[in-house]
Design an enzyme around this catalytic site. Structure first.
Site, mmCIF file in Angstrom:
data_model
loop_
_atom_site.group_PDB
_atom_site.id
_atom_site.type_symbol
_atom_site.label_atom_id
_atom_site.label_comp_id
_atom_site.label_asym_id
_atom_site.label_seq_id
_atom_site.Cartn_x
_atom_site.Cartn_y
_atom_site.Cartn_z
ATOM 1 N N TYR B 15 -8.823 51.419 -66.671
ATOM 2 C CA TYR B 15 -9.372 52.085 -65.479
ATOM 3 C C TYR B 15 -9.852 51.055 -64.464
ATOM 4 O O TYR B 15 -9.539 51.135 -63.280
ATOM 5 C CB TYR B 15 -10.547 52.982 -65.863
ATOM 6 C CG TYR B 15 -10.145 54.179 -66.677
ATOM 7 C CD1 TYR B 15 -9.491 55.251 -66.087
ATOM 8 C CD2 TYR B 15 -10.413 54.239 -68.035
ATOM 9 C CE1 TYR B 15 -9.104 56.362 -66.830
ATOM 10 C CE2 TYR B 15 -10.040 55.348 -68.789
ATOM 11 C CZ TYR B 15 -9.384 56.400 -68.183
ATOM 12 O OH TYR B 15 -9.005 57.489 -68.920
ATOM 13 N N ALA B 16 -10.643 50.066 -64.935
ATOM 14 C CA ALA B 16 -11.234 49.083 -64.026
ATOM 15 C C ALA B 16 -10.158 48.222 -63.368
ATOM 16 O O ALA B 16 -10.132 48.060 -62.139
ATOM 17 C CB ALA B 16 -12.234 48.210 -64.791
ATOM 18 N N ASN B 39 -1.152 42.395 -68.109
ATOM 19 C CA ASN B 39 -1.416 43.420 -69.126
ATOM 20 C C ASN B 39 -0.474 43.232 -70.313
ATOM 21 O O ASN B 39 0.661 42.805 -70.165
ATOM 22 C CB ASN B 39 -1.250 44.826 -68.532
ATOM 23 C CG ASN B 39 -1.916 45.890 -69.384
ATOM 24 O OD1 ASN B 39 -3.102 45.789 -69.685
ATOM 25 N ND2 ASN B 39 -1.162 46.898 -69.784
ATOM 26 N N LYS B 40 -0.970 43.575 -71.492
ATOM 27 C CA LYS B 40 -0.208 43.431 -72.731
ATOM 28 C C LYS B 40 1.039 44.311 -72.720
ATOM 29 O O LYS B 40 2.092 43.932 -73.210
ATOM 30 C CB LYS B 40 -1.122 43.858 -73.878
ATOM 31 C CG LYS B 40 -0.779 43.325 -75.226
ATOM 32 C CD LYS B 40 -1.573 44.127 -76.254
ATOM 33 C CE LYS B 40 -2.416 43.253 -77.152
ATOM 34 N NZ LYS B 40 -3.280 44.006 -78.061
ATOM 35 N N VAL B 83 -3.487 37.927 -73.114
ATOM 36 C CA VAL B 83 -4.451 36.882 -72.756
ATOM 37 C C VAL B 83 -4.951 36.221 -74.036
ATOM 38 O O VAL B 83 -5.333 36.909 -74.982
ATOM 39 C CB VAL B 83 -5.642 37.478 -71.975
ATOM 40 C CG1 VAL B 83 -6.670 36.397 -71.655
ATOM 41 C CG2 VAL B 83 -5.152 38.165 -70.702
ATOM 42 N N GLU B 172 -15.723 64.356 -78.932
ATOM 43 C CA GLU B 172 -14.482 64.871 -78.352
ATOM 44 C C GLU B 172 -13.360 64.884 -79.390
ATOM 45 O O GLU B 172 -12.523 65.782 -79.414
ATOM 46 C CB GLU B 172 -14.074 64.053 -77.120
ATOM 47 C CG GLU B 172 -14.985 64.284 -75.922
ATOM 48 C CD GLU B 172 -14.296 64.036 -74.585
ATOM 49 O OE1 GLU B 172 -14.565 64.763 -73.626
ATOM 50 O OE2 GLU B 172 -13.484 63.071 -74.509
ATOM 51 N N ASP B 300 -15.632 48.211 -70.091
ATOM 52 C CA ASP B 300 -16.224 48.112 -71.426
ATOM 53 C C ASP B 300 -16.553 46.685 -71.849
ATOM 54 O O ASP B 300 -17.098 46.485 -72.931
ATOM 55 C CB ASP B 300 -15.284 48.750 -72.456
ATOM 56 C CG ASP B 300 -15.271 50.262 -72.337
ATOM 57 O OD1 ASP B 300 -16.324 50.844 -72.040
ATOM 58 O OD2 ASP B 300 -14.195 50.868 -72.538
ATOM 59 N N ALA B 317 -15.366 56.019 -68.120
ATOM 60 C CA ALA B 317 -14.285 55.805 -67.158
ATOM 61 C C ALA B 317 -14.831 55.917 -65.739
ATOM 62 O O ALA B 317 -14.476 55.150 -64.850
ATOM 63 C CB ALA B 317 -13.173 56.830 -67.392
#
Lengths: 404, 404
Positions: B15-16, B39-40, B83, B172, B300, B317
């Site tokens: 999200y970030a 990104n992975k 990373v 949830e 996070d 989020a």
């Protein structure tokens, strides 16, 4: 139980049991016989479709039919229970939750995995045997894919699927896998080349009863879609994560091992004292158990001799359905009087599915079919059975080729 | 890399990271900055939907979006890589297959499971962390159902699912399970009452930041659908097939254990030398890492202080998306000049899904919502994010509530 009308008990709602029950209803009036059908589940399943359930190409529910949807329950008493023992001398069947007396017994309890004493086979091999065991295979394969994506430094070996046996089920199964694996690879983001499908067979050829040309077609089609064959290769041992093959004890690692290389009669048959030859009962030409004229044994529990060749017919759904006709006729005759019929196999041909739109086989007078033409014929064969069992409605509901 | 325009590197497409990248494209002209997103995977996923993937109520592909579908690749260089280390002193990021120099760095690498040193947690607990780990949970649960149907004399315990932690994800998730389990039971022919769903929480209450009335509603709804709660119960050890709880070391057997009880920053953050407090980095009010004015840490991986309460905001989020706005603004300001903005959280309310048409939460000024009304609002919230990310087309394609 009434003492005046004879009681016919049918054990197992597979092809043989279902069709025998259907025929008995058609040929006997309600006052002539009571009929009881005993089955572990409340559903009948298409054993010949289970390899598709196991590969994950069709849903479980596609392969099964509620027995009460196709058998008139006003005529037949359905008992959902597990058979524990047949006491032929007392004309009695012991169930997990009760017992039944019979005048005529039809045993159609199907097959179970024959392991030939190969170490580890009982513990580590999956088997395409029932709805539950087939779904287990599907879930196990997906589980390996999921593990591969979540474990640290996983070995590609856990993606390998070994299928032992290149008979009808083994070949049809690797055909379905060849279709399914690319879909799973996409779903789990795994390159297709990392997943091996290996078919291992002890004899030098696949599908022993097929024509050479058809076999070449089948192998070419399967190889082109990534199936590797190891023919003439004996499995010596099955381990949790590998199979040991050949005289040099080569180890082939795999996350999934499915054994299709041998079947034998449901163990209840042998445990109940019927004499077994290579795992099944040699029935007489009227399909009766030796020494028990009131006990018929059908389908995968029995060997029926082909008098022309002196060898038993290979066990198929087609033969089980034809046996049901003879069995029902003979029971009717024993009740009404008349001449018993001998079983002769009317070979309508055999088509093996190879996954997707691929298939091959022979029909009628040995005419060879390939590819889509064969596939359509396969669906016609499947639908013909559904038609016999439940009429056009069932074909529409569960059929594969829908002409309506 | 050009030496004249500054290079902004964003690590992680959660999200970030996604929203920061979107905002940077909007606020900076191409000549003002180069932007790289690492990104992975080639996809972004909705972390807040993963509990549904894990329960099996939505398909994996519903929860993920190809990054290149929503990020303009003419403006942003996408690097699919993992990373390995951030060298903040050298302004360098080491990747598995290369390295990157940056002028401004945004770390949005997400969370991993915090085990608090509980024995067995690392080996035996599943975690709702990524698309892959969530799918693993779904597959594992179905695997237990399949095993139950194929093993000899299986124990009902293998069907039991224990969820550790009654925070947002834990609640949830049990809500989704309450919906999913009856479906699975039907699919596998297993009576519903044989499957236990047990939620274990160390504190005496579920969802610590919610109103008492809402919590009662949630617990009543979940209990009515068969969820058992063990609140005020500490997990002492996790075994392969059981969880040990409480001072009397009670053993609760289970086939599946999912841990939602603790998260911490991706381990790369700590390993790269950023100081951690309770597993995350305390960032300044501009969202920068202490001592590194060119490094922003979001989502996070970070604690952001609520100045009113003196405690960090709970990681959601919603907050990650708001952090992205401030982070993008501040990087723009550092490049163009001007005044940096402090982060303040604009609480738009929180709605927790409880499975099916059940949900509860607060919106706007603390107005409470229950049931279907809350569920609709939850979908509006989910869709709002999709709208921010990819416009109406993405809402139509992946949205839950489709107003078009």
């Amino acid at each position: 139980m009434s003492t005046t009308t004879p009681h016919i008990v049918v054990l197992g709602a597979g092809y043989a049991g279902m069709m025998t029950t259907k025929r008995l209803i058609q040929q006997l009036a309600p006052h002539e016989a009571q009929i009881t059908l005993v089955n572990k589940h409340n559903y009948h399943y298409q054993t010949t479709w289970l390899h598709e359930v196991a590969a994950g190409t069709i849903d479980v529910n596609r392969s099964r039919i509620m027995i009460s949807d196709v058998i008139n329950t006003k005529r037949v008493h359905l008992v959902q229970d597990t058979v524990e023992r047949i006491k032929a001398d007392e004309k009695k069947v012991l169930l997990q939750n009760g017992e039944l007396d019979y005048d005529y017994l039809v045993i159609g309890l199907g097959f179970e995995k024959a392991t030939f004493g190969i170490p580890g086979m009982d513990e580590h091999a999956f088997s395409i045997q029932s709805v539950d065991t087939s779904r287990m295979i599907r879930d196990h394969i997906e589980y390996q894919f999921s593990r591969y994506k979540t474990e640290d430094n996983p070995s590609d070996d856990i993606l390998t699927i070994i299928v032992g046996g290149a008979g009808f089920t083994g070949i049809e199964f690797v055909g379905e896998l060849a279709e399914r694996i690319p879909v799973l690879c996409k779903k789990y983001d795994i390159p297709r080349k990392k997943v091996k499908i290996i078919n291992i067979e002890a004899t030098p050829t696949i599908l022993p009863n097929f024509d050479e040309e058809l076999l070449e077609y089948a192998q070419r089609s399967l190889k082109a879609r990534g199936v590797q064959f190891r023919l003439g290769t004996m499995i010596k041992e099955v381990k949790k994560d590998a199979v040991i093959v050949g005289d040099d004890m080569e180890e082939i690692k795999a996350g999934t091992f499915v054994w299709t290389g041998g079947v034998q009669a449901n163990r209840i048959v042998g445990e109940s004292g019927f004499e077994l030859t290579k795992g099944k009962v040699n029935v007489d030409t009227m399909l009766r158990a030796p020494g028990h004229d009131d006990v018929f044994i059908l389908g995968d529990c029995a060997w029926v001799m082909n008098k022309d060749t002196g060898r038993p017919y290979p066990p198929t759904a087609q033969i089980a359905i034809q046996e049901a006709d003879v069995c029902a006729h003979n029971i009717k005759t024993m009740i009404q009087g008349g001449t018993l019929r001998e079983f002769t196999f009317d070979d309508k041909g055999t088509v093996a599915s190879l996954g997707g739109s691929e298939a091959m086989g022979t029909v009628f007078d040995g005419h060879k079919l390939y590819g889509l033409q064969a596939k359509v014929m396969k669906h016609v064969i499947d639908d013909r059975y559904l038609f016999l069992l439940g009429g056009p409605g069932l074909v529409l509901k569960k059929g594969k080729f829908r002409p309506f």
